[in-house]
Design an enzyme around this catalytic site. Structure first.
Site, mmCIF file in Angstrom:
data_model
loop_
_atom_site.group_PDB
_atom_site.id
_atom_site.type_symbol
_atom_site.label_atom_id
_atom_site.label_comp_id
_atom_site.label_asym_id
_atom_site.label_seq_id
_atom_site.Cartn_x
_atom_site.Cartn_y
_atom_site.Cartn_z
ATOM 1 N N ASP A 335 0.951 -1.155 -0.022
ATOM 2 C CA ASP A 335 -0.138 -0.079 0.104
ATOM 3 C C ASP A 335 0.939 1.138 -0.095
ATOM 4 O O ASP A 335 2.125 1.009 0.423
ATOM 5 C CB ASP A 335 -0.733 0.060 1.361
ATOM 6 N N ASP A 640 -4.975 -3.558 4.599
ATOM 7 C CA ASP A 640 -5.408 -3.064 5.991
ATOM 8 C C ASP A 640 -6.922 -3.182 5.938
ATOM 9 O O ASP A 640 -7.568 -3.440 7.208
ATOM 10 C CB ASP A 640 -5.177 -1.588 6.048
ATOM 11 N N ASP A 644 -9.413 -6.585 2.074
ATOM 12 C CA ASP A 644 -7.960 -7.132 1.587
ATOM 13 C C ASP A 644 -7.957 -8.511 2.012
ATOM 14 O O ASP A 644 -6.909 -9.036 1.665
ATOM 15 C CB ASP A 644 -7.121 -6.182 2.284
HETATM 16 P P1 ATP Z 1 -3.640 2.995 0.060
HETATM 17 O O1 ATP Z 1 -4.375 2.037 -0.492
HETATM 18 O O2 ATP Z 1 -2.223 3.133 -0.849
HETATM 19 O O3 ATP Z 1 -3.560 2.943 1.564
HETATM 20 P P2 ATP Z 1 -5.624 5.024 -0.069
HETATM 21 O O4 ATP Z 1 -5.812 5.196 1.454
HETATM 22 O O5 ATP Z 1 -5.725 6.182 -1.056
HETATM 23 O O6 ATP Z 1 -4.335 4.201 -0.454
HETATM 24 P P3 ATP Z 1 -8.327 4.065 -0.127
HETATM 25 O O7 ATP Z 1 -8.377 4.043 1.355
HETATM 26 O O8 ATP Z 1 -8.871 2.862 -0.982
HETATM 27 O O9 ATP Z 1 -6.715 4.066 -0.587
HETATM 28 O O10 ATP Z 1 -9.033 5.408 -0.604
HETATM 29 C C1 ATP Z 1 -9.182 5.583 -2.062
HETATM 30 C C2 ATP Z 1 -9.382 7.266 -2.230
HETATM 31 O O11 ATP Z 1 -10.857 7.216 -1.474
HETATM 32 C C3 ATP Z 1 -8.414 8.377 -1.662
HETATM 33 O O12 ATP Z 1 -7.522 8.357 -2.439
HETATM 34 C C4 ATP Z 1 -9.268 9.311 -1.291
HETATM 35 O O13 ATP Z 1 -9.463 10.105 -2.598
HETATM 36 C C5 ATP Z 1 -10.757 8.676 -1.068
HETATM 37 N N1 ATP Z 1 -10.869 8.535 0.308
HETATM 38 C C6 ATP Z 1 -10.093 7.891 1.264
HETATM 39 N N2 ATP Z 1 -10.566 7.935 2.537
HETATM 40 C C7 ATP Z 1 -11.767 8.727 2.500
HETATM 41 C C8 ATP Z 1 -12.764 8.967 3.363
HETATM 42 N N3 ATP Z 1 -12.499 8.738 4.687
HETATM 43 N N4 ATP Z 1 -13.661 9.850 2.891
HETATM 44 C C9 ATP Z 1 -13.963 10.177 1.625
HETATM 45 N N5 ATP Z 1 -12.906 9.775 0.844
HETATM 46 C C10 ATP Z 1 -11.930 9.127 1.060
#
Ligand code: ATP
Length: 906
Positions: A335, A640, A644
């Site tokens: 990630d 996480d 997953d």
């Molecule tokens: P990684 O997989 O590297 O941890 P990440 O945290 O960006 O990346 P996700 O948690 O799947 O992956 O989030 C994907 C996208 O969704 C983010 O890039 C963001 O634009 C949006 N996002 C993440 N968290 C939130 C939230 N709490 N509320 C609204 N949008 C969110």
């Protein structure tokens, strides 16, 4: 009534309304006060399930005697006693007991270490105490606590649910039913079965979707799971496939050797007519010499040492076989957020329909300077910023606390940063959140990439606030908010261009939108937010790479390990971060949409040379793991979220995040990263390689030692000559010196160049041709050394006892020098570092040498072991034979290396 009495008796919470449960538990939606919680904790005790009963100490100790060899030895002790060989009986019994004590102590240590490591996985719970959100240890929960649940959480106690948003829970652990149950808050019939108590969440079950909140009604042994916990005690044995394989090998070898011994005994007695007593002792000596009795125990210790070393490097091993797999990892899929980056978010750019502001600040402190075109400006002058701040603060589940002047975020760091941003825009967070009560919410889901809340103020104004990935939010909007707070038609191109430019700087972007709702609208559904939202603006957050991740990636490349970043973030952001952390191929990015358009064949063709996968969802991770495995790669995959879990299970080494990871991910994974840090994964791979090398060293040292000793006896028996080393001496060597020396190898540090070699192919057999050759070669050298000095001594007219003593000491000297040789199976053993050794090696060498001096020179022990004092120069000769063995095997190794590198060059 006391709460402790109350929750013991009461099991009918599911049939009562929420309000009466809260009242009965003397709690409220703002939770217990800290003091009250403490008092209840003292009264109720910790929320910990009663521990499974362990084997008693006596049984554990006695189990060390439960071993074919020990039975043979005990039988031999009995027969020697019958024959009147009391000294032999005494020695055999002493050695057997010493062996059991040593095994018992070592096993105890290993188990303690494993327990301590399991403790590191103790779950935490998100609660509301005194009106504030806090994360506490699951053990500190008390009846009356308000617990927040979200997808991926393991329910920490039995809860009566107060509110739920699309929450479903998998209760297989209690009901056996693996289909998740949709939860609600309405009371159900008093006689409802466990699986039908929809307004309850039971301890130990898993939230697979949505969010919820509940009041704790029972903890520890009073929970439903507590009542049946005796059924769940699962004991993991300290083993891996390799170690199991070796234990089976050792068992078969034992049986084989015992058969050979029996045949020799019959042959000697009936055909060669040797005296039974002598023959019997020789055959016992042979059995002891040839059976690698210490091997399984030393392998187990090696594993335990490895598990501890990993724990020191912040990696918790949940399933032991993973240690072996880690050493063979050829690709790490990681990630981005929090693993390759620090997950210390800070809003640094703010984009509105006309301006791109930049924002300064430090940590989560809700104060900082706003600038436009390099000059400071006041947020109050731009009406839209006020609305943006409100959306950021309300569509948010985190909380900020100030502790000793430091601002800390509770919950998602990104949401913490958004709260700090709202504060910087001049919003009073608490007041804002109080004035605008949240009536309903659609929790964030990686599949939809947005989150929405429905909020009402006292004047019955209602709004939906939405935040999420820019392209997602843009597709839901029709208007945009002008800088003065008036609505305009949406200019999609402007937003897209600006968003890409910000993302290209490596910033994580989030868009905010809102929509007015009728005051009576109290339930939020997906169709409410699907269209006609008004876009307020976007916030760009910096999340710098971890410097240690950059070094770790470089180390991976040196070690022949590929690194792939699999992120939910935007392609441009991912590419920028990829470049900053030094990924080999940062310009090629495949998005989730690209992956969807590919069939498995196309994916298989592109998966190797693409290092960045952006805007992916958990299903893509599963496809990527499968595609990489199809190329015969050993895949380590991080994860996480609750979704997953399939990818973590499918990966060869599934690694869950300890800090931000859900309980569901941790349960599916083989390893948990206590600090979420990519560098720790690489440290674990290094440890994995070390453990594997050490297992191999233990085996490569033990087997030739046993084979060599056995050959000494077999040659004597076959030639019908006297044994150069008596059976009692063999017993001593094998059960005292060999095991002591062998243990040193369990503690061997990582060899130089360990991370400069390509990963080991998983199909590589342990008993390779090279190892078998090594066993034969070293056994022959042992044989030559022992017989050489024995006949040399006899020729000089020494007594048989003195010749035997010299042979015995020569054998031990050769073992010690062989040990020094084995410490460096991949490099040269002739460096200062190799010779200097480690503390453990010197400790065991000194201990064994002292013991050898004792049995050689102490009169009392001379009687027991039939030894004689060795003259000085003969002692030097013994040492010289050890050196000669070292020189020969080292030369052979270097020649082998030279031939191999020549062949490779061709
Ligand atoms: P990684 O997989 O590297 O941890 P990440 O945290 O960006 O990346 P996700 O948690 O799947 O992956 O989030 C994907 C996208 O969704 C983010 O890039 C963001 O634009 C949006 N996002 C993440 N968290 C939130 C939230 N709490 N509320 C609204 N949008 C969110």
């Amino acid at each position: 009534m006391q709460t402790s009495e109350l929750d013991k008796q009461k099991t009918s919470w599911h049939s009562e309304p929420v309000e009466s449960s809260l009242e009965e538990l003397k709690s409220s939606t703002s939770g217990l006060e800290e003091q009250e919680a403490q008092a209840r904790l003292e009264k109720n005790g910790p929320n910990r399930l009663p521990e499974a009963e362990k084997r008693s100490v006596l049984i554990s100790f006695l189990l060390h005697f439960h071993n074919i060899l020990i039975y043979v030895l005990l039988g031999s002790a009995f027969i020697t006693a019958v024959l009147g060989h009391w000294i032999d009986t005494g020695v055999i019994l002493a050695v057997v007991v010493a062996n059991a004590i040593m095994g018992f102590i070592q096993e105890g240590k290993a188990e303690k270490a494993m327990d301590a490591i399991r403790q590191m996985l103790a779950p935490r719970a998100n609660v509301i105490r005194g009106g504030d959100r806090a994360s506490i240890e699951g053990e500190k929960l008390v009846p009356g606590d308000i617990v927040l649940l979200e997808a991926g959480d393991k329910v920490p106690a039995d809860l009566r649910l107060l509110s739920v948003h699309g929450m479903s829970v998998q209760e297989a652990i209690l009901t056996g039913e693996s289909v998740p149950v949709q939860k609600q808050t309405k009371a159900v019939a008093a006689d409802a079965a466990l699986g039908d108590r929809l307004c309850m969440a039971f301890s130990g079950t898993l939230v697979v979707a949505g969010q919820g909140k509940g009041v704790v009604v029972a903890t520890a042994g009073n929970t439903e799971i507590g009542r049946i916990s005796h059924l769940l005690s699962e004991v993991e044995t300290l083993s891996t496939p390799l170690v199991k394989q070796m234990s089976v090998f050792a068992k078969w070898l034992t049986v084989l050797i015992l058969c050979i011994a029996a045949i020799l005994l019959l042959y000697g007695y009936f055909v060669a007519n040797t005296a039974f007593a002598d023959l019997f002792m020789a055959v016992v000596g042979l059995s002891v010499a040839a059976i690698p009795e210490g091997l399984p125990a030393i392998l187990t210790i090696t594993l335990a040492v490895g598990v501890q070393a990993m724990a020191r490097r912040q990696v918790i091993v949940r399933r032991l076989p993973a240690i072996e797999t880690l050493g063979a990892v050829s690709v790490i899929c990681s990630d981005k957020t929090g693993t390759l980056t620090r997950n210390e978010m800070l809003v640094t750019s703010v984009l509105t329909s006309e301006h791109l502001f930049s924002l300064e600040g430090e940590g989560y402190k809700p104060e900082g300077m706003l600038s436009l075109d390099d000059s400071h400006v006041s947020p109050a002058d731009y009406g839209v910023l006020d609305q943006l701040a409100r959306a950021a603060a309300l569509c948010n589940d985190a909380a900020l606390h100030e502790k000793d002047g430091q601002w800390q975020a509770e919950g998602d760091p990104m949401e913490g940063a958004l709260l700090a941003f709202a504060g910087k825009m001049g919003m009073e967070l608490r007041k804002g959140q109080k004035d605008w009560t949240r009536t309903d919410a659609i929790p964030f889901d990686a599949q939809y990439r947005f989150m929405a809340t429905l909020n009402h103020d006292q004047n019955q104004n209602a709004f939906v606030f939405v935040k999420g990935a820019p392209e997602r939010i843009l597709s839901m909007c029709q208007q945009q908010m002008g800088i003065d707070g008036t609505e305009q038609a949406l200019d999609s191109d402007y937003w897209q261009q600006q968003a890409e430019a910000i993302a290209a700087k490596g910033q994580r972007l989030l868009a905010f939108a809102l929509k007015a709702m009728p005051a009576e609208h109290k339930v939020l559904q997906h169709q409410d937010v699907e269209a006609s939202l008004t876009l307020l603006g976007m916030a760009g957050m910096s999340d710098p790479p971890r410097p240690e991740a950059i070094t770790a990636i470089a180390e991976c490349y040196e070690a022949g390990i590929r690194v792939k970043m699999i992120t939910g973030d935007h392609a441009k952001t991912a590419a920028a971060i990829g470049r900053q952390i030094g990924l080999q191929n940062p310009d090629k990015v495949l998005t989730g949409a690209d992956l969807d358009a590919m069939d498995d064949q196309a994916l298989s063709a592109s998966v190797l040379d693409c290092d960045i996968f952006a805007r992916t969802s958990p299903e893509h991770k599963l496809r990527l793991v499968t595609a990489l495995q199809a190329h015969d790669m050993t895949v380590a995959m991080t994860g996480d979220g609750v979704n997953d879990a399939p990818a973590l299970k499918r990966a060869d080494a599934g690694i869950a995040m300890g800090l931000k990871g859900s309980e569901a991910a941790k349960e599916a994974a083989e390893l948990v990263l206590a600090d979420d840090n990519f560098a720790s994964i690489v440290a674990a791979v290094r440890e994995g390689r070390t453990v594997y090398a050490n297992l191999k060293k233990v085996i490569s040292w033990t087997l030739p030692t046993n084979a060599g000793e056995a050959m000494v006896i077999i040659v004597a028996l076959l030639l019908g000559i006297a044994l150069p080393i008596t059976p009692v001496q063999i017993l001593w060597i094998n059960l005292v010196t060999a095991i002591t020396l062998g243990i040193a190898l369990a503690f061997e540090p990582t060899e130089d160049h360990t991370m400069r070699r390509p990963p080991r192919p998983r199909s590589e057999p342990l008993l390779s041709a090279e190892l078998i050759w090594h066993i034969i070669f070293v056994s022959l050298l042992f044989l030559a050394g022992v017989y050489g000095i024995y006949y040399f001594a006899l020729e000089r007219g020494y007594s048989m006892e003195l010749a035997g003593t010299l042979a015995l000491n020569t054998l031990v000297a050769m073992e010690i020098f062989h040990l020094f040789f084995i410490r460096n199976i991949y490099g040269t053993s002739l460096t200062w570092k190799a010779i200097r050794g480690t503390k453990v090696v010197w400790m065991v060498v000194i201990a064994v040498t002292a013991a050898q001096f004792a049995i050689t020179y102490l009169p009392a022990l001379q009687t027991v072991f039939a030894t004689e004092s060795v003259p000085f120069w003969d002692g030097v000769l013994v040492f010289a034979i050890g050196v000669a063995l070292f020189a020969i095997v080292e030369t052979e190794k270097q020649i082998r290396f030279a031939i191999r590198s020549k062949l490779n060059n061709h």
